[in-house]
Write a protein that holds these residues in place. Structure first.
Motif, short mmCIF file in Angstrom:
data_model
loop_
_atom_site.label_atom_id
_atom_site.label_comp_id
_atom_site.label_asym_id
_atom_site.label_seq_id
_atom_site.Cartn_x
_atom_site.Cartn_y
_atom_site.Cartn_z
N LEU A 193 58.82 106.53 50.31
CA LEU A 193 59.55 107.11 51.44
C LEU A 193 58.74 108.19 52.13
CD1 LEU A 193 62.93 107.32 49.57
CD2 LEU A 193 62.48 105.87 51.55
N GLU A 194 58.93 108.27 53.45
CA GLU A 194 58.24 109.27 54.25
C GLU A 194 59.27 110.07 55.04
OE1 GLU A 194 55.38 107.29 56.71
OE2 GLU A 194 54.46 106.26 55.01
N ASP A 195 58.84 111.22 55.53
CA ASP A 195 59.71 112.06 56.34
C ASP A 195 60.27 111.26 57.52
OD1 ASP A 195 60.97 114.43 57.20
OD2 ASP A 195 59.27 114.93 58.49
N LYS A 196 61.55 111.41 57.75
CA LYS A 196 62.28 110.80 58.86
C LYS A 196 62.51 109.30 58.72
CE LYS A 196 60.85 114.40 62.00
NZ LYS A 196 60.06 114.80 63.14
N ASP A 197 62.23 108.73 57.54
CA ASP A 197 62.59 107.33 57.31
C ASP A 197 64.10 107.18 57.40
OD1 ASP A 197 60.11 106.14 56.96
OD2 ASP A 197 60.20 106.14 54.77
N GLN A 198 64.54 106.02 57.87
CA GLN A 198 65.97 105.71 57.88
C GLN A 198 66.17 104.52 56.95
OE1 GLN A 198 67.71 104.48 61.60
NE2 GLN A 198 69.77 104.68 60.79
N VAL A 199 67.01 104.72 55.94
CA VAL A 199 67.30 103.68 54.96
C VAL A 199 68.74 103.25 55.16
CG1 VAL A 199 67.33 103.05 52.53
CG2 VAL A 199 65.65 104.72 53.36
N VAL A 200 68.94 101.95 55.37
CA VAL A 200 70.28 101.42 55.59
C VAL A 200 70.61 100.45 54.46
CG1 VAL A 200 71.79 100.13 57.16
CG2 VAL A 200 69.98 101.61 58.09
N PHE A 201 71.78 100.65 53.85
CA PHE A 201 72.28 99.75 52.82
C PHE A 201 73.48 99.01 53.42
CE2 PHE A 201 70.29 103.26 50.55
CZ PHE A 201 69.52 102.60 49.60
N VAL A 202 73.44 97.68 53.43
CA VAL A 202 74.51 96.88 54.00
C VAL A 202 75.05 95.95 52.93
CG1 VAL A 202 75.17 95.25 55.82
CG2 VAL A 202 73.29 96.86 56.23
N SER A 203 76.32 96.10 52.60
CA SER A 203 76.93 95.22 51.61
C SER A 203 77.44 93.96 52.29
CB SER A 203 78.10 95.91 50.91
OG SER A 203 78.73 94.99 50.05
N MET B 148 61.08 117.61 54.20
CA MET B 148 61.03 116.21 54.55
C MET B 148 62.39 115.58 54.24
SD MET B 148 57.07 115.15 53.55
CE MET B 148 57.60 113.97 52.42
N VAL B 149 62.94 114.92 55.24
CA VAL B 149 64.30 114.39 55.15
C VAL B 149 64.32 112.88 55.40
CG1 VAL B 149 66.61 114.51 56.16
CG2 VAL B 149 65.27 116.59 55.91
N VAL B 150 65.17 112.21 54.63
CA VAL B 150 65.42 110.78 54.82
C VAL B 150 66.88 110.63 55.25
CG1 VAL B 150 65.62 108.56 53.65
CG2 VAL B 150 63.73 110.06 53.11
N LYS B 151 67.11 109.81 56.24
CA LYS B 151 68.49 109.50 56.68
C LYS B 151 68.93 108.22 55.98
CE LYS B 151 68.67 112.23 60.59
NZ LYS B 151 69.50 113.36 60.52
N ILE B 152 70.17 108.23 55.52
CA ILE B 152 70.73 107.08 54.80
C ILE B 152 72.00 106.66 55.50
CG2 ILE B 152 71.66 106.29 52.59
CD1 ILE B 152 70.00 108.71 51.37
N GLU B 153 72.15 105.35 55.71
CA GLU B 153 73.36 104.81 56.32
C GLU B 153 73.95 103.78 55.36
OE1 GLU B 153 74.79 103.02 60.63
OE2 GLU B 153 72.69 103.49 60.29
N LEU B 154 75.28 103.85 55.18
CA LEU B 154 76.00 102.97 54.25
C LEU B 154 76.99 102.12 55.04
CD1 LEU B 154 76.58 105.87 51.77
CD2 LEU B 154 75.06 103.94 51.35
N LEU B 155 76.79 100.81 55.02
CA LEU B 155 77.62 99.90 55.82
C LEU B 155 78.27 98.84 54.93
CD1 LEU B 155 75.11 99.35 58.77
CD2 LEU B 155 77.00 100.99 58.65
N GLY B 156 79.24 98.14 55.49
CA GLY B 156 79.90 97.05 54.78
C GLY B 156 80.81 97.51 53.66
N GLY B 157 81.29 98.75 53.73
CA GLY B 157 82.20 99.26 52.71
C GLY B 157 81.53 100.15 51.68
N LEU B 158 80.21 100.21 51.65
CA LEU B 158 79.53 101.04 50.66
C LEU B 158 79.87 102.51 50.79
CD1 LEU B 158 76.00 99.38 50.59
CD2 LEU B 158 77.72 99.38 48.76
N ASP B 159 80.27 102.93 51.98
CA ASP B 159 80.67 104.33 52.17
C ASP B 159 81.82 104.72 51.25
OD1 ASP B 159 82.06 102.48 54.04
OD2 ASP B 159 83.20 104.28 54.54
N MET B 160 82.64 103.76 50.85
CA MET B 160 83.77 104.05 49.96
C MET B 160 83.30 104.56 48.60
SD MET B 160 86.44 103.49 51.73
CE MET B 160 87.69 103.51 50.46
N LEU B 161 82.08 104.24 48.22
CA LEU B 161 81.54 104.71 46.94
C LEU B 161 80.98 106.13 47.04
CD1 LEU B 161 79.58 101.49 45.93
CD2 LEU B 161 81.89 102.16 45.21
N PHE B 162 80.83 106.61 48.28
CA PHE B 162 80.21 107.91 48.52
C PHE B 162 81.12 108.79 49.38
CE2 PHE B 162 76.87 104.94 47.55
CZ PHE B 162 76.09 105.62 46.64
#
Length: 115
Positions: free
Chosen positions: A83-93, A1-15
């Protein structure tokens, strides 16, 4: 079971500049909630100063919008959402400008870059 995560607004710089991640839910252990995911992600950030740009007082820092499958997490029990399989979680700063002078010092992650 996989969750997709998206990091926006500069949060990608932390990862390590990864805007998209995939995470096996099994990596979260028994607790498959957003709270567990947020804590898991925060542990991947080595620098305490950088960690505070994402994680504060046991949850995401104020100014970070969290969406699950395009819905505001506040409509889904926030940290308690399971969380469930195939959920998409987006973090926006919305804290723009705070990521300009970050030196990347995150730990190795078991997350893989999504396609």
């Amino acid at each position: 079971m996989v969750v997709k995560i998206e990091l926006l607004g500069g949060l990608d710089m932390l990862f390590k500049k990864q805007k998209e991640l995939s995470l096996e839910l099994a990596e979260l252990g028994e607790d498959k909630t957003l709270k567990s995911l947020i804590h898991f992600m925060a542990e991947k950030i080595e620098s305490p100063t950088q960690k505070e740009l994402f994680y504060l007082d046991g949850t995401v820092r104020p100014g970070i919008i969290v969406l699950v499958n395009d819905q505001d997490w506040e409509l889904l029990d926030k940290e308690e959402y399971v969380l469930e399989d195939k959920d998409q979680v987006v973090f926006v700063s919305t804290l723009h400008g705070m990521f300009d002078n970050i030196t990347l010092t995150t730990t190795k992650s078991n997350c893989s870059i999504g396609g």
